[in-house]
Design a protein around this motif. Structure first.
Motif, PDB file in Angstrom:
ATOM      1  N   SER A 162       0.845  -1.192   0.000  1.00 10.80           N
ATOM      2  CA  SER A 162       0.000   0.000   0.000  1.00 10.80           C
ATOM      3  C   SER A 162       0.872   1.230   0.000  1.00 10.80           C
ATOM      4  CB  SER A 162      -0.913   0.007   1.225  1.00 10.80           C
ATOM      5  OG  SER A 162      -1.667   1.179   1.258  1.00 10.80           O
ATOM      6  N   SER A 187      -4.080   5.551   6.207  1.00  8.50           N
ATOM      7  CA  SER A 187      -4.433   6.410   7.332  1.00  8.50           C
ATOM      8  C   SER A 187      -5.414   5.635   8.195  1.00  8.50           C
ATOM      9  CB  SER A 187      -5.060   7.717   6.849  1.00  8.50           C
ATOM     10  OG  SER A 187      -6.363   7.479   6.333  1.00  8.50           O
ATOM     11  N   ASP A 201      -8.381   6.319   8.422  1.00  9.83           N
ATOM     12  CA  ASP A 201      -9.680   6.359   7.742  1.00  9.83           C
ATOM     13  C   ASP A 201      -9.724   5.475   6.495  1.00  9.83           C
ATOM     14  OD1 ASP A 201     -10.609   8.265   9.594  1.00  9.83           O
ATOM     15  OD2 ASP A 201      -9.645   9.868   8.438  1.00  9.83           O
ATOM     16  N   LEU A 202      -8.585   5.381   5.789  1.00 14.61           N
ATOM     17  CA  LEU A 202      -8.626   4.714   4.488  1.00 14.61           C
ATOM     18  C   LEU A 202      -7.237   4.198   4.110  1.00 14.61           C
ATOM     19  CD1 LEU A 202     -10.883   4.301   2.307  1.00 14.61           C
ATOM     20  CD2 LEU A 202      -9.848   6.234   1.080  1.00 14.61           C
ATOM     21  N   ALA A 203      -7.206   3.031   3.466  1.00 12.84           N
ATOM     22  CA  ALA A 203      -5.943   2.477   2.976  1.00 12.84           C
ATOM     23  C   ALA A 203      -6.138   1.958   1.565  1.00 12.84           C
ATOM     24  CB  ALA A 203      -5.473   1.342   3.884  1.00 12.84           C
ATOM     25  N   ASP A 204      -5.183   2.288   0.672  1.00  7.25           N
ATOM     26  CA  ASP A 204      -5.248   1.701  -0.663  1.00  7.25           C
ATOM     27  C   ASP A 204      -4.534   0.354  -0.643  1.00  7.25           C
ATOM     28  OD1 ASP A 204      -2.556   2.265  -0.677  1.00  7.25           O
ATOM     29  OD2 ASP A 204      -2.595   3.585  -2.417  1.00  7.25           O
ATOM     30  N   SER A 235     -11.899  -6.017   1.217  1.00  9.29           N
ATOM     31  CA  SER A 235     -11.408  -5.511  -0.062  1.00  9.29           C
ATOM     32  C   SER A 235     -11.332  -6.695  -1.025  1.00  9.29           C
ATOM     33  CB  SER A 235     -10.027  -4.872   0.089  1.00  9.29           C
ATOM     34  OG  SER A 235      -9.550  -4.421  -1.169  1.00  9.29           O
ATOM     35  N   THR A 238     -10.041  -2.666  -4.212  1.00  5.43           N
ATOM     36  CA  THR A 238     -10.843  -1.615  -3.587  1.00  5.43           C
ATOM     37  C   THR A 238     -10.143  -1.130  -2.332  1.00  5.43           C
ATOM     38  OG1 THR A 238     -12.098  -3.296  -2.379  1.00  5.43           O
ATOM     39  CG2 THR A 238     -13.015  -2.531  -4.459  1.00  5.43           C
ATOM     40  N   ASP A 239     -10.338   0.150  -1.997  1.00  6.64           N
ATOM     41  CA  ASP A 239      -9.751   0.703  -0.779  1.00  6.64           C
ATOM     42  C   ASP A 239     -10.402   0.077   0.458  1.00  6.64           C
ATOM     43  OD1 ASP A 239      -8.138   2.277  -2.306  1.00  6.64           O
ATOM     44  OD2 ASP A 239      -9.334   4.100  -2.069  1.00  6.64           O
ATOM     45  N   VAL A 240      -9.666   0.083   1.551  1.00  3.86           N
ATOM     46  CA  VAL A 240     -10.162  -0.453   2.816  1.00  3.86           C
ATOM     47  C   VAL A 240     -10.493   0.710   3.736  1.00  3.86           C
ATOM     48  CG1 VAL A 240      -9.634  -1.890   4.829  1.00  3.86           C
ATOM     49  CG2 VAL A 240      -8.791  -2.536   2.555  1.00  3.86           C
ATOM     50  N   ALA A 241     -11.745   0.788   4.168  1.00  5.93           N
ATOM     51  CA  ALA A 241     -12.182   1.867   5.050  1.00  5.93           C
ATOM     52  C   ALA A 241     -11.908   1.503   6.507  1.00  5.93           C
ATOM     53  CB  ALA A 241     -13.671   2.136   4.855  1.00  5.93           C
ATOM     54  N   ASN A 242     -11.424   2.497   7.258  1.00  7.85           N
ATOM     55  CA  ASN A 242     -11.205   2.359   8.710  1.00  7.85           C
ATOM     56  C   ASN A 242     -10.405   1.100   9.058  1.00  7.85           C
ATOM     57  OD1 ASN A 242     -12.884   4.691   9.218  1.00  7.85           O
ATOM     58  ND2 ASN A 242     -14.648   3.346   8.847  1.00  7.85           N
TER      59      ASN A 242
END
Length: 830
Positions: free
Chosen positions: A203, A207, A209-212, A244, A265-269
């Protein structure tokens, strides 16, 4: 302007290949069943100690039956600095059925020190350079139906083009890690790319909040036709929920390998990974064709981001975070580096007990299982290639360094614990003529290679206690710089540590700095009430560490520190109190905890700690008034002597104890909230205990000793004819000579020989001759300083009455080496 290095990444732990239920556990310690299958084949190997690169003509009965892991240097490195560095041969037979011919077959060697050639039925398959990385060879299409013979040549002989050329550690030979037999479909996720898992997950933006998420897989088509494939990726949390996913279709030509990238897909939180909370997700990478999964790789991973700064230190997941760690060598006492997976597990468990949050794997790539444990148990890692000390400026040497770096990165890329790739340690350098170091281009090329191979992690390079990398511009190359400082051990005083670190910071104001090594040696047998530098006493090591920790706590801008080292380790060239061992560990070579282990634990661990210093000092002498300390992080401690309380303390945790002759019982009780701890031991006290022991003997019993020397001039040892007196210094000491007080007779001289030995067996003559006439006290200075434990004075009578009569013998000892060896000079910045 201060520089800031930011890495917002998550990386993963690969479970390299999957093991079917009928196969043994893989080196990753996990079992799985789909597509590829891996079996550890460590049993029923044959070993022949023959230094020849030709396949031996000897029949099997001339080989020794062994199991892996194996090294031929487990014992000789403990006996001589000239341990065996040569070639040997391994042999194993494998049987394949007709059904297995429909699959692809590989042999994976997890390490062979320091280079290896593998032969199948007499045909060479691979020549691998480097003693610490894995390598793989394909058997497919070359196997015989039924029995097949595998021959492996392994050599740890010195080679000018293979790093390390030198170092303060042993270069063990042998197949010292597991060997795996891997079976897989003809269309498979690649097993051949630098012996890696064939997949990468990383990645670039993380953060709270969000991770690619980025995933790639190498698809190897071993069929004879073009294949339509799909890579399907799912990321699951601990509850099994998919957080994801992604997939990518591709066509792979026959006989080709294609790199397939998957958009995720991005991973939220995301739950963030840290040493305190090592949160791991699972990535499932499936190779499908016609909707059927034919191969699969499972990866554990953790989301985290970090940054190294020059002026504010290290940050993990956006918060200031001091890296408190150790260095680790992989070997163990009487095993060398041929150790079990359980050995690695116990080491990491001890580190977690200490409260460390990061680890430098010195000075080479270590077992994949170690990285898996760091991922799962929570320890940040710096891993490096074995570029140490010497450089060969032949092109092949640099090429091999780069191959070692590619092995390291590709094989361990998917480990969330790793944050730094190390490019070298204390590499000797000089001005090449333009103000840059003669190694400048080698390091620069390694740095460029790392950043091209790994888009997220950072680089580090390490130097000893000198300014050469600053003078010759090498410090500008890596993202982070490490300095090995042994202030108070190899030179100066440990209180100069802060001054030196601040000096380096001023000279490199824009470079994040790590103290990559600091340490002092100790021997659990050696104790003193007046500790001095390089005396190898437990007390000096405690003093050294305590001083450094106090200074480190005041440097908020410093990114981190690494104590040298976690455990004592093999260094055959050394002649310290335990010859052939570097003794700077927190634990001994066989993993027994020293005092300093508990001292560090009391500073770094959140677990309640109570330890009364020092239970290994079981015989005390001299003044009965002693100081005893307790290492603790508890709120209140009470000390008892022979059942009587000496009072409670809440700060210093030091008590004056008046020992009584004979047995003394000490016990400490600590209280912190609802937690109560106790620790104590017994010791004997006698004010006449000597620092060394003396024994005497003579050829004839007609005139035995009047007295065995006890250190008092008024008593003496006397015998007629040939006789000897032997001193046991209790440990290896630096001896410059011997002072002898003779029985004074008119015009008397004594004929004698003085010999020294490190082990009481192999004696070296240090003096032979006659004392000066009428010399009552005479010092016999050796031609050079000796590292010995035993001194023997052989007497052949005097010129008056043929008696050998001595009133006192005192060794002339030193704590300072007159001649430092190469590695001590490096450590001292010379």
């Amino acid at each position: 302007m201060k520089c800031k290095i930011v890495n917002r990444s998550f990386v993963l732990l690969v479970m390299v290949f999957c093991a079917g239920s009928t196969f043994a556990q893989t080196s990753s310690g996990k079992l799985h069943q789909i597509g590829s299958q891996s079996a550890v084949i460590n049993d029923n190997w044959l070993y022949l100690e023959k230094d020849s690169e030709e396949i031996p003509s000897e029949a099997d009965e001339y080989y020794q039956q062994i199991s892996l892991p194996h090294t031929w240097n487990a014992l000789d490195v403990l006996e001589t600095k000239d341990y065996r560095r040569a070639g040997s041969w391994y042999r194993k037979y494998l049987t394949f059925s007709e059904a297995q011919f429909h699959q692809r077959q590989y042999l994976k060697f997890n390490a062979a020190g320091q280079q290896a050639k593998v032969y199948l039925n007499g045909e060479e398959l691979i020549h691998h350079i480097g003693g610490y990385s894995a390598f793989i060879c394909e058997l497919t299409g070359k196997l015989n139906l039924g029995k097949n013979k595998i021959d492996v040549w392994v050599s740890n002989a010195d080679s000018q083009n293979i790093a390390p050329r030198s170092g303060d550690f042993n270069f063990y030979g042998g197949l010292y890690r597991s060997v795996e037999l891997i079976s897989c479909p003809k269309l498979t996720i690649s097993k051949k790319y630098f012996a890696s898992s064939g997949v990468r997950v990383w990645s670039e933006k993380v953060s709270a909040d969000l991770a690619d998420l980025h995933v790639s897989a190498r698809v190897d088509n071993g069929t004879n036709k073009r294949s339509k494939i799909e890579i399907v990726v799912s990321v699951l949390d601990k509850k099994g929920n998919v957080v994801s996913s992604g997939k990518s279709a591709y066509k792979v030509d026959a006989g080709k390998t294609e790199l397939v990238k998957v958009a995720m897909t991005d991973v939220a939180n995301p739950k963030l990974w840290s040493p305190e909370y090592p949160e791991l997700y699972q990535v499932k990478i499936e190779l499908q064709t016609k909707g059927e999964t034919i191969d699969e790789v499972l990866v554990n991973h953790g989301f985290r981001w970090y940054e190294f700064t020059a002026d504010k230190g290290f940050f993990l997941n956006g918060k200031p975070y001091k890296l408190k760690g150790l260095n680790r060598h992989q070997d163990n006492y009487r095993q060398g580096n041929a150790v079990s997976l359980n050995h690695h597990l116990e080491d990491i468990k001890l580190m977690k007990e200490l409260g460390v949050n990061w680890l430098r794997l010195a000075h080479y790539q270590q077992d994949n299982y170690v990285l898996q444990l760091c991922d799962e148990m929570g320890i940040l890692v710096w891993e490096e290639i074995p570029y140490v000390n010497k450089t060969s400026f032949e092109p092949e040497f640099e090429q091999n360094l780069q191959l070692m770096m590619k092995d390291l990165i590709n094989q361990h890329f998917n480990h969330s614990s790793i944050i730094l790739w190390g490019m070298g340690n204390e590499v000797w350098m000089s001005d090449r003529g333009d103000g840059k170091a003669n190694i400048y281009d080698i390091v620069k090329n390694l740095n460029d290679l790392v950043h091209s191979e790994d888009p997220v992690r950072k680089t580090v390079f390490v130097n000893g206690d000198n300014n050469r990398p600053i003078d010759y511009k090498v410090y500008e190359i890596p993202d982070v710089f490490g300095y090995n400082l042994y202030r108070g051990w190899y030179g100066t005083h440990h209180n100069t540590f802060t001054e030196r670190v601040n000096e380096l910071h001023a000279m490199m104001p824009n470079k994040p700095l790590i103290i990559s090594e600091f340490g002092a040696g100790s021997d659990v047998r050696v104790h003193t009430e007046n500790p001095l530098r390089q005396d190898f006493s437990i007390e000096y090591q405690n003093e050294f560490l305590e001083s450094h920790l106090h200074q480190i706590d005041k440097m908020d801008w410093l990114c981190g520190v690494n104590w040298w080292s976690f455990a004592d380790f093999g260094a055959a060239h050394r002649g310290d109190t335990k010859p052939h061992i570097n003794q700077k560990g927190l634990v001994t070579f066989d993993r027994q905890k020293k005092d300093v282990f508990y001292l560090l634990k009391s500073k770094w661990s959140k677990e309640p700690v109570l330890y009364l210093e020092t239970p290994t000092w079981q015989e005390r002498g001299g003044d009965a008034n002693k100081i005893y300390r307790v290492f603790t992080n508890m709120n209140e401690v009470e000390l008892f002597h022979n059942g009587k309380s000496l009072g409670k303390q809440t700060k210093e945790f030091k008590w004056n104890v008046v020992l009584t002759k004979g047995v003394n019982k000490l016990k400490a009780f600590g209280v912190s909230g609802d937690v109560v701890r106790e620790h104590g031991f017994e010791l004997s006290y006698d004010n006449s205990v000597s620092e060394y022991a003396i024994k005497a003997s003579c050829e004839s019993d007609e005139n035995p000793a009047s007295h065995v020397l006890d250190g008092k001039p008024e008593t003496y040892w006397s015998a007629k004819g040939e006789c000897f007196i032997q001193l046991d210094l209790k440990r290896i000491r630096l001896a410059n000579g011997v002072k002898i007080q003779f029985r004074n007779l008119d015009k008397t001289s004594y004929k004698l020989k003085i010999k020294g030995s490190a082990n009481g067996k192999n004696w070296k003559e240090l003096f032979s001759g006659t004392s000066n006439k009428n010399s009552q006290i005479e010092s016999f200075i050796f031609s050079k300083q000796e590292e010995i434990q035993y001194i023997k004075i052989e007497g052949f009578g005097n010129n008056v009455d043929d008696m050998s009569s001595y009133c006192e013998i005192v060794p002339i000892l030193s704590l300072e080496k007159q001649e430092k060896n190469l590695y001590e000079k490096v450590g001292a910045g010379e």
